[in-house]
Design an enzyme around this catalytic site. Structure first.
Site, PDB file in Angstrom:
ATOM      1  N   GLY A  53      -5.001 -11.313  -7.617  1.00 33.80           N
ATOM      2  CA  GLY A  53      -6.308 -10.670  -7.436  1.00 33.80           C
ATOM      3  C   GLY A  53      -7.050 -10.665  -8.758  1.00 33.80           C
ATOM      4  CG  LEU A  54     -11.372 -10.806  -8.528  1.00 32.60           C
ATOM      5  CD1 LEU A  54     -12.613 -10.110  -7.982  1.00 32.60           C
ATOM      6  CD2 LEU A  54     -11.752 -12.072  -9.297  1.00 32.60           C
ATOM      7  CB  SER A  55      -9.545  -9.000 -14.485  1.00 35.15           C
ATOM      8  OG  SER A  55      -9.367  -8.026 -15.490  1.00 35.15           O
ATOM      9  N   GLY A  56      -8.552  -6.166 -12.919  1.00 29.40           N
ATOM     10  CA  GLY A  56      -8.968  -4.809 -12.543  1.00 29.40           C
ATOM     11  C   GLY A  56      -8.795  -4.489 -11.072  1.00 29.40           C
ATOM     12  CB  ALA A  57      -7.807  -6.492  -8.128  1.00 30.35           C
ATOM     13  N   GLY A  58      -6.034  -4.024  -9.522  1.00 30.87           N
ATOM     14  CA  GLY A  58      -4.968  -3.034  -9.319  1.00 30.87           C
ATOM     15  C   GLY A  58      -3.566  -3.615  -9.278  1.00 30.87           C
ATOM     16  CE  LYS A  59      -3.908  -9.265 -11.325  1.00 35.82           C
ATOM     17  NZ  LYS A  59      -5.287  -8.744 -11.511  1.00 35.82           N
ATOM     18  CB  SER A  76      -1.702 -16.069  -9.906  1.00 36.81           C
ATOM     19  OG  SER A  76      -1.571 -14.841  -9.237  1.00 36.81           O
TER      20      SER A  76
HETATM   21  P1  ADP Z   1      -5.140  -5.407 -12.784  1.00 34.73           P
HETATM   22  O1  ADP Z   1      -3.702  -5.328 -13.165  1.00 34.73           O
HETATM   23  O2  ADP Z   1      -5.356  -6.047 -11.422  1.00 34.73           O
HETATM   24  O3  ADP Z   1      -6.020  -6.005 -13.832  1.00 34.73           O
HETATM   25  P2  ADP Z   1      -5.119  -2.556 -13.199  1.00 34.73           P
HETATM   26  O4  ADP Z   1      -3.942  -2.112 -12.402  1.00 34.73           O
HETATM   27  O5  ADP Z   1      -4.959  -2.704 -14.683  1.00 34.73           O
HETATM   28  O6  ADP Z   1      -5.689  -3.919 -12.557  1.00 34.73           O
HETATM   29  O7  ADP Z   1      -6.349  -1.569 -12.953  1.00 34.73           O
HETATM   30  C1  ADP Z   1      -6.705  -1.099 -11.669  1.00 34.73           C
HETATM   31  C2  ADP Z   1      -7.419   0.246 -11.774  1.00 34.73           C
HETATM   32  O8  ADP Z   1      -7.848   0.637 -10.472  1.00 34.73           O
HETATM   33  C3  ADP Z   1      -6.535   1.357 -12.294  1.00 34.73           C
HETATM   34  O9  ADP Z   1      -7.313   2.195 -13.123  1.00 34.73           O
HETATM   35  C4  ADP Z   1      -6.122   2.090 -11.005  1.00 34.73           C
HETATM   36  O10 ADP Z   1      -5.848   3.457 -11.225  1.00 34.73           O
HETATM   37  C5  ADP Z   1      -7.359   1.924 -10.140  1.00 34.73           C
HETATM   38  N1  ADP Z   1      -7.118   1.951  -8.688  1.00 34.73           N
HETATM   39  C6  ADP Z   1      -7.823   2.688  -7.788  1.00 34.73           C
HETATM   40  N2  ADP Z   1      -7.392   2.472  -6.525  1.00 34.73           N
HETATM   41  C7  ADP Z   1      -6.382   1.587  -6.612  1.00 34.73           C
HETATM   42  C8  ADP Z   1      -5.518   0.982  -5.647  1.00 34.73           C
HETATM   43  N3  ADP Z   1      -5.635   1.242  -4.353  1.00 34.73           N
HETATM   44  N4  ADP Z   1      -4.580   0.121  -6.102  1.00 34.73           N
HETATM   45  C9  ADP Z   1      -4.475  -0.150  -7.428  1.00 34.73           C
HETATM   46  N5  ADP Z   1      -5.251   0.380  -8.385  1.00 34.73           N
HETATM   47  C10 ADP Z   1      -6.205   1.252  -7.997  1.00 34.73           C
END
Ligand code: ADP
Length: 188
Positions: A13-19, A87
């Site tokens: 998923g996109l950057s910031g998506a929650g991975k 990815s």
């Molecule tokens: P990634 O690893 O995809 O770049 P991050 O996990 O670092 O993303 O950041 C995701 C942000 O979104 C976090 O601040 C997290 O608390 C917030 N968030 C809100 N809802 C969700 C969700 N359902 N799943 C994952 N993260 C979430």
């Protein structure tokens, strides 16, 4: 239930998506269910295993192949592996899937399906603002493509659902595949 069946939970998923968030929260749940767990986080991998690689298509593919290679080694030894890297390219994700499945492990692709708008509004690491300002050329979703999976095992709408809702869906899927015992089965 086959407790020695290795598997890979592959977040994309996109950057910031929650991975990373889901990966870090999922790991202790799997440990509580008796699994040995390793997390391969994209940001962490880029500071060691993939140090020196950039964000060209070639370097991104190399990064993903390396994560896939290590994930496969672990999974074929019974480890529950969780990866959390953008990815962005479908072809190399599918290549890793074939590698993992070919070695007898289970590949579980989890699409962290927050939209670009949702990720950008959140901008947890301030990277989208930098990308929009031209300081991060080739940023996924802005001026580099993200190819969503066509048939992911699990989709989490991380821009709308809570972390708990997303985790519950992933856990239910792993239970349904017999990869982890259902909570009531866990012996204390
Ligand atoms: P990634 O690893 O995809 O770049 P991050 O996990 O670092 O993303 O950041 C995701 C942000 O979104 C976090 O601040 C997290 O608390 C917030 N968030 C809100 N809802 C969700 C969700 N359902 N799943 C994952 N993260 C979430």
């Amino acid at each position: 239930m086959n407790e020695s069946q290795g598997f890979v939970v592959w977040f994309t998923g996109l950057s910031g998506a929650g991975k990373s968030t889901l990966a870090e929260r999922l790991a202790p749940i799997l440990r509580e269910r008796g699994r040995k767990v390793e997390v391969l986080d994209g940001d962490v991998v880029r500071t060691n295993l993939s140090k020196g690689l950039g964000f060209s298509k070639e370097d991104r593919d190399t990064n993903i192949r390396r994560i896939g290679f290590v994930a496969n080694l672990l999974a074929r030894n019974g480890v529950a592996v969780i990866t959390a890297a953008i990815s962005p390219y479908r072809e190399v994700r599918d290549e890793v899937r074939r590698l993992v499945e070919g070695d007898g492990s289970v590949f579980v692709e989890v699409y962290a399906a927050a939209t670009l708008e949702e990720c950008e509004a959140r901008d947890v690491k301030g990277l989208y603002a930098e990308a929009r300002a031209g300081k991060r050329p080739g940023f996924t979703g802005i001026d580099d493509p993200y190819e969503p999976p066509l048939a992911p095992e699990v989709v989490c709408h991380t821009g709308k659902e809570s972390v708990e809702e997303c985790l519950a869906r992933i856990v239910r899927y792993l239970e349904s595949r017999g990869l982890i015992p259902v909570a009531a089965e866990v012996r204390s």
